[in-house]
Motif scaffolding. Structure first.
Motif, mmCIF file in Angstrom:
data_model
loop_
_atom_site.group_PDB
_atom_site.id
_atom_site.type_symbol
_atom_site.label_atom_id
_atom_site.label_comp_id
_atom_site.label_asym_id
_atom_site.label_seq_id
_atom_site.Cartn_x
_atom_site.Cartn_y
_atom_site.Cartn_z
ATOM 1 N N ARG A 267 55.568 37.030 31.619
ATOM 2 C CA ARG A 267 54.580 38.075 31.909
ATOM 3 C C ARG A 267 55.186 39.412 32.345
ATOM 4 O O ARG A 267 54.510 40.430 32.340
ATOM 5 C CB ARG A 267 53.636 37.620 33.029
ATOM 6 C CG ARG A 267 52.717 36.491 32.680
ATOM 7 C CD ARG A 267 51.531 36.982 31.871
ATOM 8 N NE ARG A 267 50.712 35.857 31.446
ATOM 9 C CZ ARG A 267 49.534 35.534 31.996
ATOM 10 N NH1 ARG A 267 49.044 36.264 32.964
ATOM 11 N NH2 ARG A 267 48.861 34.498 31.578
ATOM 12 N N LEU B 286 55.336 41.871 39.526
ATOM 13 C CA LEU B 286 54.412 40.752 39.380
ATOM 14 C C LEU B 286 54.549 39.822 40.584
ATOM 15 O O LEU B 286 55.668 39.522 41.005
ATOM 16 C CB LEU B 286 54.842 40.018 38.101
ATOM 17 C CG LEU B 286 54.049 38.839 37.579
ATOM 18 C CD1 LEU B 286 52.673 39.310 37.104
ATOM 19 C CD2 LEU B 286 54.806 38.214 36.397
ATOM 20 N N ILE C 220 53.353 36.001 41.885
ATOM 21 C CA ILE C 220 52.743 34.731 41.465
ATOM 22 C C ILE C 220 52.490 33.890 42.711
ATOM 23 O O ILE C 220 53.420 33.567 43.453
ATOM 24 C CB ILE C 220 53.663 33.994 40.466
ATOM 25 C CG1 ILE C 220 53.858 34.860 39.212
ATOM 26 C CG2 ILE C 220 53.075 32.634 40.102
ATOM 27 C CD1 ILE C 220 54.845 34.294 38.204
ATOM 28 N N SER D 289 44.757 37.766 46.220
ATOM 29 C CA SER D 289 44.926 36.940 45.012
ATOM 30 C C SER D 289 43.650 36.146 44.754
ATOM 31 O O SER D 289 42.940 35.772 45.691
ATOM 32 C CB SER D 289 46.132 36.003 45.146
ATOM 33 O OG SER D 289 45.905 35.029 46.132
ATOM 34 N N ASP E 61 43.040 31.947 38.955
ATOM 35 C CA ASP E 61 42.891 32.077 37.508
ATOM 36 C C ASP E 61 42.538 33.502 37.066
ATOM 37 O O ASP E 61 41.902 33.699 36.029
ATOM 38 C CB ASP E 61 41.856 31.057 36.973
ATOM 39 C CG ASP E 61 42.250 29.638 37.361
ATOM 40 O OD1 ASP E 61 43.436 29.292 37.195
ATOM 41 O OD2 ASP E 61 41.393 28.894 37.862
ATOM 42 N N GLU E 62 42.929 34.473 37.880
ATOM 43 C CA GLU E 62 42.726 35.867 37.498
ATOM 44 C C GLU E 62 44.004 36.645 37.742
ATOM 45 O O GLU E 62 44.764 36.314 38.657
ATOM 46 C CB GLU E 62 41.635 36.513 38.365
ATOM 47 C CG GLU E 62 40.240 36.127 37.963
ATOM 48 C CD GLU E 62 39.211 36.813 38.847
ATOM 49 O OE1 GLU E 62 39.362 38.022 39.121
ATOM 50 O OE2 GLU E 62 38.286 36.109 39.281
ATOM 51 N N GLU E 63 44.197 37.695 36.941
ATOM 52 C CA GLU E 63 45.295 38.618 37.233
ATOM 53 C C GLU E 63 44.664 39.836 37.900
ATOM 54 O O GLU E 63 43.853 40.521 37.295
ATOM 55 C CB GLU E 63 46.015 39.002 35.934
ATOM 56 C CG GLU E 63 47.262 39.806 36.193
ATOM 57 C CD GLU E 63 48.017 40.157 34.919
ATOM 58 O OE1 GLU E 63 48.593 39.261 34.289
ATOM 59 O OE2 GLU E 63 48.013 41.346 34.560
ATOM 60 N N VAL E 64 44.994 40.057 39.159
ATOM 61 C CA VAL E 64 44.388 41.148 39.920
ATOM 62 C C VAL E 64 45.412 42.278 40.002
ATOM 63 O O VAL E 64 46.584 42.040 40.301
ATOM 64 C CB VAL E 64 44.053 40.679 41.363
ATOM 65 C CG1 VAL E 64 43.294 41.740 42.125
ATOM 66 C CG2 VAL E 64 43.271 39.380 41.349
ATOM 67 N N ASN E 65 44.945 43.500 39.750
ATOM 68 C CA ASN E 65 45.863 44.644 39.833
ATOM 69 C C ASN E 65 45.662 45.324 41.179
ATOM 70 O O ASN E 65 44.586 45.833 41.477
ATOM 71 C CB ASN E 65 45.549 45.604 38.672
ATOM 72 C CG ASN E 65 46.575 46.713 38.583
ATOM 73 O OD1 ASN E 65 46.994 47.269 39.600
ATOM 74 N ND2 ASN E 65 46.985 47.029 37.373
ATOM 75 N N ARG F 105 50.744 43.461 39.773
ATOM 76 C CA ARG F 105 49.883 42.399 39.253
ATOM 77 C C ARG F 105 50.043 41.137 40.093
ATOM 78 O O ARG F 105 51.159 40.681 40.312
ATOM 79 C CB ARG F 105 50.250 42.085 37.798
ATOM 80 C CG ARG F 105 49.895 43.223 36.847
ATOM 81 C CD ARG F 105 50.552 43.028 35.503
ATOM 82 N NE ARG F 105 51.995 43.137 35.584
ATOM 83 C CZ ARG F 105 52.847 42.527 34.758
ATOM 84 N NH1 ARG F 105 52.404 41.736 33.810
ATOM 85 N NH2 ARG F 105 54.144 42.699 34.881
ATOM 86 N N VAL F 106 48.914 40.592 40.554
ATOM 87 C CA VAL F 106 48.937 39.378 41.371
ATOM 88 C C VAL F 106 48.229 38.276 40.582
ATOM 89 O O VAL F 106 47.095 38.446 40.142
ATOM 90 C CB VAL F 106 48.230 39.599 42.730
ATOM 91 C CG1 VAL F 106 48.261 38.331 43.566
ATOM 92 C CG2 VAL F 106 48.885 40.752 43.488
ATOM 93 N N LEU F 107 48.927 37.166 40.423
ATOM 94 C CA LEU F 107 48.453 36.124 39.515
ATOM 95 C C LEU F 107 48.562 34.768 40.202
ATOM 96 O O LEU F 107 49.573 34.460 40.840
ATOM 97 C CB LEU F 107 49.379 36.164 38.287
ATOM 98 C CG LEU F 107 49.163 35.236 37.126
ATOM 99 C CD1 LEU F 107 47.796 35.510 36.503
ATOM 100 C CD2 LEU F 107 50.247 35.470 36.078
#
Ligand code: NAD
Length: 381
Positions: A150, A282, A284, A297, A300-304, A309-311
């Protein structure tokens, strides 16, 4: 004794509680094994592999469960499963007993003998049964691979005529089983890796993998008798956050795996720390479903958050379902082998047994595990 393995019903659960190999092991032990049709679909194991290993494949879930003396699953049973079980059925799987208080009460009320794999002692003696470790290992591997995929940047250093690529920098916070596997994988992929954990014994393990330990003097932290981390004081938490802010700022990928046994996961990356990170980096969050290690966070979402990016996935091991299932299935077969009496051809359920004392939660209509009973009674009061 008839042992049933149920197909998982929870959305997004790709793992199976038996592999064709583990079915073979259970059959060789002397159990009569039945699996629910479609059990291995998330691993692309057709029913024929299970029947070839000696299992009966049953399409009707109700009759599969109603006839079973032993039931194996991954996730905690749902209400329909509990209703279908015989009283006295021995059910083994993850239970999440610290948070699923009403489920524990319900299992006891239904007379189910329910084992929580989370409660198996984390010792050498029981390491073949340690499903937390097997699932953390594959998840740790997967998180490093996910980071590499990613990030949009190459992990290893590359010197090319078109320019030099500097290695990606990975920071792992929490270096238990999952974190150590994430470190090892990120190193193999060529990243520069730093790591931090509150348990001082971890420093040597991190360094032996070729990663740099971020030294932050928190004063006494130690670990519990079971090897688990202790909760930090407010002062220690503030020191940790200050110490990790610079490390987060250097990192392209931060992987967080911090956990506290039986309690919500601690926040280790705050919004303020995210704001110090490079845009495009990124984070995780392995703990996204158990409280979250990262402020903001969402499962199941990627938050900006300010360009970072927080996943976090609710089921990291399920992304590598084949090996996660294979290892989990081995853990369950080893659990059954530990209790199996080959002469009587049945399970020996003795409450004084070290394994059952730790992991059997409900039995004979009662909550038999002291720690969980105290938690259940505390939450009811
Ligand atoms: P875990 O999932 O409970 O926690 C993950 C890591 O988070 C731990 O290393 C913990 O120290 C760390 N942590 C907690 N709070 C933190 C914070 N605020 N900041 C940074 N890190 C934080 O741990 P686990 O991987 O399940 O391992 C638990 C214990 O079990 C460890 O001691 C491990 O060595 C032990 N274990 C033993 C065996 C065995 O066979 N003997 C096998 C597996 C695990």
């Amino acid at each position: 004794m008839r042992c049933a393995i149920v197909r998982e019903t929870e959305k997004g659960e790709t793992r199976a509680a038996a592999s064709p190999e583990s079915v073979g092991a259970l059959v060789r032990m002397g159990l009569e094994v039945a699996v629910e049709a479609g059990l291995g679909s998330g691993c692309r194991w057709p029913d024929g592999l299970y029947s070839g290993a000696g299992a009966e494949v049953v399409g009707d879930r109700g009759s599969l469960l109603g006839a079973a003396d032993v039931v194996l699953g991954v996730r905690p049973p749902d209400e329909a499963e509990i209703t279908a079980l015989k009283p006295g059925a021995f059910r083994v799987g993850f239970l999440d007993p610290f948070t699923r208080v009403s489920l524990v009460n319900r299992l006891a009320g239904a007379g189910v003998s329910a084992v929580s794999l989370e409660m198996v002692p984390r010792t050498t003696r029981f390491q073949k049964l340690d499903a937390l470790s097997s699932q953390h290992s594959v998840a740790g591997y997967y998180m490093a691979v996910l980071g590499a995929e990613r990030l949009g940047k190459v992990f290893p250093m590359m010197g090319t005529p078109s320019g030099t690529i500097h290695p990606a920098r990975v920071l792992v916070i929490g270096a238990g089983v999952a974190g150590l596997q994430a470190i090892a994988t990120a190193k193999r992929l060529g990243a520069r890796v730093e790591a931090f954990d509150t348990r001082p014994v971890v420093k040597e393990q991190v360094e032996s993998l070729g990663a740099k330990f971020v030294d932050i003097d928190l004063g006494g932290t130690g670990e519990s008798a079971g090897g688990y981390a202790k909760e930090l004081t407010d002062e220690q938490r503030a020191k940790q956050q200050a110490g990790l802010t610079a490390a987060c700022g250097r990192a392209d990928v931060v992987i967080t795996t911090a956990a506290l046994f039986g309690r919500p996961a601690p926040v280790v990356v705050t919004g303020a720390m995210l704001r110090e990170m490079k845009p495009g980096s990124l984070v995780i969050d392995y703990a996204v479903s158990s409280g979250g290690n990262v402020e903001g966070s969402r499962a199941d979402e990627e938050v900006n958050i300010g360009g970072v990016r927080v996943l976090g996935f609710s089921n990291f091991p399920g992304h590598v379902a084949v090996d996660a299932s294979r290892m989990y299935a081995n853990n369950l077969a080893s659990f059954i082998a530990e209790l199996w009496d080959p002469e009587a051809k049945k399970l020996k359920i003795e409450l004084g047994n070290e394994l059952l004392e730790a992991s059997l939660i409900a039995h004979g209509g009662r909550i038999v595990n002291e720690t969980i009973r105290a938690r259940v009674e505390g939450s009811v009061a």
